[in-house]
Design an enzyme around this catalytic site. Structure first.
Site, PDB file in Angstrom:
ATOM      1  N   LYS A 121      40.613  73.809  67.077  1.00  0.00           N
ATOM      2  CA  LYS A 121      40.557  73.296  65.709  1.00  0.00           C
ATOM      3  C   LYS A 121      40.889  71.801  65.685  1.00  0.00           C
ATOM      4  O   LYS A 121      40.837  71.123  66.708  1.00  0.00           O
ATOM      5  CB  LYS A 121      41.497  74.110  64.818  1.00  0.00           C
ATOM      6  CG  LYS A 121      41.092  75.571  64.671  1.00  0.00           C
ATOM      7  CD  LYS A 121      39.774  75.686  63.929  1.00  0.00           C
ATOM      8  CE  LYS A 121      39.370  77.114  63.687  1.00  0.00           C
ATOM      9  NZ  LYS A 121      38.118  77.218  62.910  1.00  0.00           N
ATOM     10  N   ASP A 180      41.994  80.289  59.419  1.00  0.00           N
ATOM     11  CA  ASP A 180      42.527  79.086  58.766  1.00  0.00           C
ATOM     12  C   ASP A 180      43.907  79.306  58.154  1.00  0.00           C
ATOM     13  O   ASP A 180      44.638  78.336  57.910  1.00  0.00           O
ATOM     14  CB  ASP A 180      41.567  78.592  57.680  1.00  0.00           C
ATOM     15  CG  ASP A 180      40.350  77.888  58.253  1.00  0.00           C
ATOM     16  OD1 ASP A 180      40.406  77.471  59.431  1.00  0.00           O
ATOM     17  OD2 ASP A 180      39.342  77.762  57.541  1.00  0.00           O
TER      18      ASP A 180
END
EC number: 2.5.1.19
Length: 433
Positions: free
Chosen positions: A345, A318
């Site tokens: 994602k 992330d």
């Protein structure tokens, strides 16, 4: 020259732990109190689907001892099979975590259900969700392209499973664990590359090392007792503030009460090794999670970042967008491999980063599993339009670069930051000297 100084106490509560606290609370027997729950869109989506599936919960804003407002969530549940048939498809909005992890719970419920999302989530791959649950005996149907909607015919007769994760994924690991809690016998989840371990920590699951792999043991049909949870500040959100301080020479920022779980805080080690002046203070353990304060001081130039280790990539998945933009602006170079997961994602983050960095004059080349920034050919003279691709982490990464360096950028969608960091822009303004 822009300088940023101050103390950050209003960082968003951790997104990953908030999701899991709510889901585990719904699986627990008794009353679960969650303090400092996230108000971000994704975490609110998790509360929404729980309510729509019959779980009793409430949330309210309280004033803490330090004057900050904290969100408290109270969940009442009778245990593993407390869910009720929903009257309509369960809307997960943009939250892949909600959709994937809740699928593991719904697979064990004795009714049919359907999980849907917004236009972005409906394009994301869900075969990795269906495969282990089908092996356990659940009936899951996906679209012909392997995406949502996820149509589930649940069963109270799920079989235990020994499941080796094909790719490192904390979401898939968690959904298998949640399903396995309902199975008639002990299950084992095997990781060759570790991913974030909040689910195991919060459920108190045993694990051991075997032949270089990590084996997580999940007991079946064992009562999960309700317990309180405290949500620390999100390290993925902290990464943006760290980058802000490192890009703006002369800055000094301290970020309070950040989750420093080793599977989440690896980005700090990467930056320290590259020359960043970062200090961890007031370190302690609350609820099994390491928490501390991060002091960011800008005194030195950063070396270019080269990230190739699959285990490291799994730990910083992330944070990669911000690390890439930070390295490009600070040193002119960045290189990443073994990160094909980024393409699945909220956006294809490899492509999104390359497209926007090229607009800013950087020489980039992308590969199936990563990309390289080779330097900056030109510095644009006017405002550069940055496409967020409806992705909160892409938007915030480039917003930080623009704010810290003064590079004039125009973000295509600033509201998307509300997915994980609703007070993002207000916080940046409060830190500017």
């Amino acid at each position: 020259m822009r300088v940023f100084k101050g103390e950050v106490t209003a960082l968003p509560p951790d997104k990953s732990i908030s999701h899991r606290a709510a889901l585990i609370g719904a699986l627990s027997e008794g009353t679960t109190e969650i303090m400092n729950f996230s108000g971000g869109f994704d975490n609110q989506s998790t509360l929404g689907v729980l309510k729509d599936a019959g779980i009793t919960l409430r949330q309210e804003l309280l004033e803490g001892a330090d004057g900050r407002t904290v969100r408290q969530v109270i969940i009442e549940s009778k245990g593993l099979w407390s869910f009720q048939p929903p009257s309509a498809p369960l809307m997960c909005n943009n939250s892949g975590s909600t959709m994937r992890m809740f699928a593991g719970i719904l697979a064990a419920q004795p009714f049919a259900s359907e999980l849907i999302g917004d236009s972005s989530l409906m394009k994301r791959p869900m075969k990795r969700v269906a495969d282990p649950l089908r092996q356990m005996g659940a009936d899951l149907q996906l679209s012909p392209s392997g995406t949502a909607p996820i149509c589930i015919k649940g069963s109270k007769e799920l079989k235990p499973i020994n499941y080796r994760l094909p790719v490192p994924s904390a979401q898939v690991k968690s959904l298998v664990a949640f399903a396995a809690l309902h199975a008639d016998g002990e299950s084992r989840i095997i990781e060759s590359v570790r991913s974030r371990d909040h689910t195991e920590v919060m459920l108190g699951l045993d694990s051991f090392e075997q032949d270089g792999e990590r084996v997580i043991v999940v007991p079946g049909r064992k009562t999960v007792a309700a317990k309180p949870f405290y949500i620390p500040a999100d390290p993925s959100a902290a990464c943006f503030i760290v980058a802000l301080g490192l890009l703006a020479r002369g800055s000094e920022i301290i970020i309070r009460d950040v989750c420093l779980n080793p599977t989440r805080a690896a980005f700090l080690n990467i930056l320290t090794d590259a020359g960043a002046c970062l200090t961890i203070e007031n370190q302690r353990v609350i609820g099994g999670e390491t928490i501390g304060d991060i002091l960011v001081e800008n005194h030195a130039a950063l070396e270019p970042l080269l990230i190739t280790d699959p285990q490291l990539v799994a730990f910083i998945i992330d944070e990669i967008p911000m690390l890439a933009v930070l390295s490009a602006f600070a040193s002119g170079r960045f290189e990443l491999h073994n990160a094909a997961e980024l393409r699945t994602k909220e956006s294809d983050r490899i492509d999104a980063l390359v497209v926007n960095l090229q607009r800013l004059g950087f020489d980039c080349e992308q590969y199936p599993d990563g990309f390289v920034v080779k330097g900056r050919r030109i510095t644009p003279s006017g405002t550069v339009v940055i496409d967020s691709f409806d992705d909160h982490r892409i938007a915030m990464s480039f917003a930080i670069a623009g704010k810290a360096t003064g590079c004039p950028i125009d973000l295509s969608d600033i509201d998307v930051v509300g997915v994980s960091f609703p007070n993002f822009f207000d916080l940046l303004d409060s830190l500017q000297v």
